[in-house]
Design an enzyme around this catalytic site. Structure first.
Site, PDB file in Angstrom:
ATOM      1  N   HIS A  71      41.121  40.520  42.752  1.00  0.00           N
ATOM      2  CA  HIS A  71      42.068  40.802  41.858  1.00  0.00           C
ATOM      3  C   HIS A  71      41.186  41.877  40.811  1.00  0.00           C
ATOM      4  CE1 HIS A  71      44.807  37.297  42.941  1.00  0.00           C
ATOM      5  NE2 HIS A  71      44.946  38.293  43.293  1.00  0.00           N
ATOM      6  N   ARG A 101      41.557  43.124  38.064  1.00  0.00           N
ATOM      7  CA  ARG A 101      41.296  42.863  36.322  1.00  0.00           C
ATOM      8  C   ARG A 101      40.448  41.789  36.122  1.00  0.00           C
ATOM      9  NH1 ARG A 101      47.544  41.122  35.751  1.00  0.00           N
ATOM     10  NH2 ARG A 101      47.363  38.842  36.263  1.00  0.00           N
ATOM     11  N   ARG A 125      45.952  44.446  38.945  1.00  0.00           N
ATOM     12  CA  ARG A 125      45.596  43.478  39.699  1.00  0.00           C
ATOM     13  C   ARG A 125      45.615  43.794  41.130  1.00  0.00           C
ATOM     14  NH1 ARG A 125      46.926  37.542  40.079  1.00  0.00           N
ATOM     15  NH2 ARG A 125      48.012  37.188  41.988  1.00  0.00           N
ATOM     16  N   ASN A 155      45.367  39.124  47.752  1.00  0.00           N
ATOM     17  CA  ASN A 155      45.140  38.002  47.820  1.00  0.00           C
ATOM     18  C   ASN A 155      46.592  37.313  48.370  1.00  0.00           C
ATOM     19  OD1 ASN A 155      43.251  35.584  48.161  1.00  0.00           O
ATOM     20  ND2 ASN A 155      43.903  34.775  46.182  1.00  0.00           N
ATOM     21  N   SER A 172      39.473  34.798  37.937  1.00  0.00           N
ATOM     22  CA  SER A 172      39.667  34.200  36.641  1.00  0.00           C
ATOM     23  C   SER A 172      40.964  34.705  36.162  1.00  0.00           C
ATOM     24  CB  SER A 172      38.497  35.091  35.647  1.00  0.00           C
ATOM     25  OG  SER A 172      39.121  36.538  35.428  1.00  0.00           O
ATOM     26  N   GLU A 181      38.422  29.566  39.465  1.00  0.00           N
ATOM     27  CA  GLU A 181      39.034  30.207  38.407  1.00  0.00           C
ATOM     28  C   GLU A 181      37.782  30.073  37.258  1.00  0.00           C
ATOM     29  OE1 GLU A 181      41.607  32.055  38.043  1.00  0.00           O
ATOM     30  OE2 GLU A 181      42.955  31.477  39.421  1.00  0.00           O
TER      31      GLU A 181
HETATM   32 ZN   LIG Z   1      42.702  36.210  40.862  1.00  0.00          ZN
END
Ligand SMILES: [Zn+2]
Length: 430
Positions: free
Chosen positions: A182, A184, A236, A256, A310, A386
């Site tokens: 992802h 960002r 993203r 994802n 995250s 995360e």
């Molecule tokens: Zn992610």
């Protein structure tokens, strides 16, 4: 002329985040299952973008466009969902984040020239790729760079293989860690490059290199990361589009959601314009294919797979697609908890405590993820991390650069414990 250039630079900086003028972000807390359910249709209705998902006892953060804010807040109140403003002026906070990064860049440049990767700032994709190449050049006996694929925008997807036996000793378990699927989630690439640093440049746990072979992918999604870094901070997805004109306007796929595990069983992810658009078919994206190939090529030897995201301070394991428990749940929970404790022992007190659990039960259901895919093809221990996000309410959207090294160090402590336990369990298996 000089003035003209200066004015141009200032205007470009001012214009950089204008997409986000009027946007606000909110903390959201849910205390009942009904409240969690009530949020689901709101995501579509108000085009909500969760930067961090609320879980039991943990607030989440959601971005809301100006045109939806009043109705969104009204509906939260009607549902009894507790909320508070996180950032009242998103553009201003992004400008603030940029300033912090610029200040750090200047101080790094003013220091002695070094080939080492600085861990006190967020780096451009080129800097990260150069770091991998330099490591391979400097440590040719243990490190090798592989270009696993090429993105829609023709960028290489590079990763590094670390082994004292050139991956030829088939009895050695393999550990795979990736970041930035992802775009960002900027704290993830330094966390992976720190692991490379600790395995090759600054070795304090030599057993990890002796016992295991490693595959480390700092940036799975270079197109998206580059776009997020320079153009649109909250990007993203990947940056691909196809013949469908909608895809030209709403670009990119959530890589994802693009793995072949329960793909297309949740129609919610089939809209091109959604942040979680799954793609037209499984593995349509080179980004997901690179991870698939790594997992497939080393299948039978992978003891541990970790995909970094995250933020939220969580360690999550399969199944994410329906929240059910896998046959290996006792081991997943035990190793996950041990990693969380190791991280917690090194964590700063103002970061939230790590939670460990099944993805579906801890936060939300998600189809087509890399961790579910890895587990479905036989990787015994597969986790989504995360990493920590905001240290306090006054921070911007990036964790401030001063915290990067801290996250790298504490997460590495988790990797160390996870690798050793995964190795022990793997030995029992064979
Ligand atoms: Zn992610």
């Amino acid at each position: 002329m000089k003035w003209f250039v200066l004015v141009c630079i200032l205007s470009v900086n001012f214009a950089k985040h204008e997409h986000y003028i009027g946007w606000k972000s909110y903390y959201i807390a849910v205390s009942t299952g009904d409240q969690s359910k009530a949020l689901v249709p709101m995501v579509q209705k108000y085009e909500l973008d969760f930067l961090s998902h609320p879980s039991k006892g943990r607030e989440g953060v959601v971005l809301v466009k100006p045109q939806y804010q009043a109705a969104f807040v009204k509906e939260l109140e009607a549902e009894g969902i507790v909320y508070r403003i996180h950032v009242d002026d998103v553009k201003k906070k992004l400008d603030y984040d940029d300033q912090l990064i610029e200040v750090k860049k200047k101080s790094t440049m003013s220091r002695k020239r070094s080939r080492k990767l600085p861990f006190d700032n967020y780096q451009d994709i080129q800097v990260i790729d150069n770091y991998l190449d330099n490591i391979a050049k400097k440590y040719p006996k243990v490190a090798k760079v592989v270009t696993g694929g090429t993105t829609f925008k023709d960028l290489p997807i590079k990763y590094i293989k670390i082994s004292t036996t050139n991956f030829e000793d088939e009895t050695k378990p393999v550990i795979v860690i990736d970041g930035t699927i992802h775009a960002r989630e900027w704290i993830t690439p330094p966390t992976v490059t720190w692991a490379i640093h600790k395995l090759v440049e600054n070795v304090t746990e030599p057993d990890l290199l002796k016992r295991f072979d490693w595959i480390l992918v700092p940036v799975v999604n270079p197109d998206g990361y580059k776009y997020s870094y320079h153009i649109e901070r909250f990007w993203r997805k990947t940056r691909s589009y196809d013949k469908n004109p909608v895809s030209f306007v709403c670009r990119g796929v959530d890589a994802n959601r693009n793995f072949d595990i329960k793909f297309n069983t949740d129609r919610y992810h089939s809209d091109y314009c959604r942040e979680t658009f799954q793609g037209t078919h499984a593995f349509s994206e080179p980004e997901s294919r690179v991870i698939r190939d790594i997992l497939q090529q080393n299948l039978g030897r992978i003891a541990l797979y970790i995909s970094l995201h995250s933020y939220g301070s969580m360690i999550m394991y399969p199944w994410g697609h329906d929240g059910s428990l896998s046959h290996n749940t006792p081991a997943l929970q035990a190793v996950g908890s041990a990693m969380a404790s190791a991280i917690q022992n090194k964590a700063l007190p103002d970061f939230p405590r790590y939670q460990t659990g099944n993805t579906g039960q801890l936060v939300y259901l998600s189809t087509g993820t890399s961790t579910d895919y890895a587990h479905s093809i036989g990787v015994p221990l597969a986790y989504g991390f995360e990493l920590p996000g905001l240290a306090d309410g006054n921070a911007g959207f990036n964790l401030e650069p001063k915290y990067i090294k801290q996250v790298c160090q504490e997460t590495w402590a988790g990797f160390v414990v996870g690798a050793r336990l995964a190795g022990d369990l793997f030995k029992i298996k064979i």
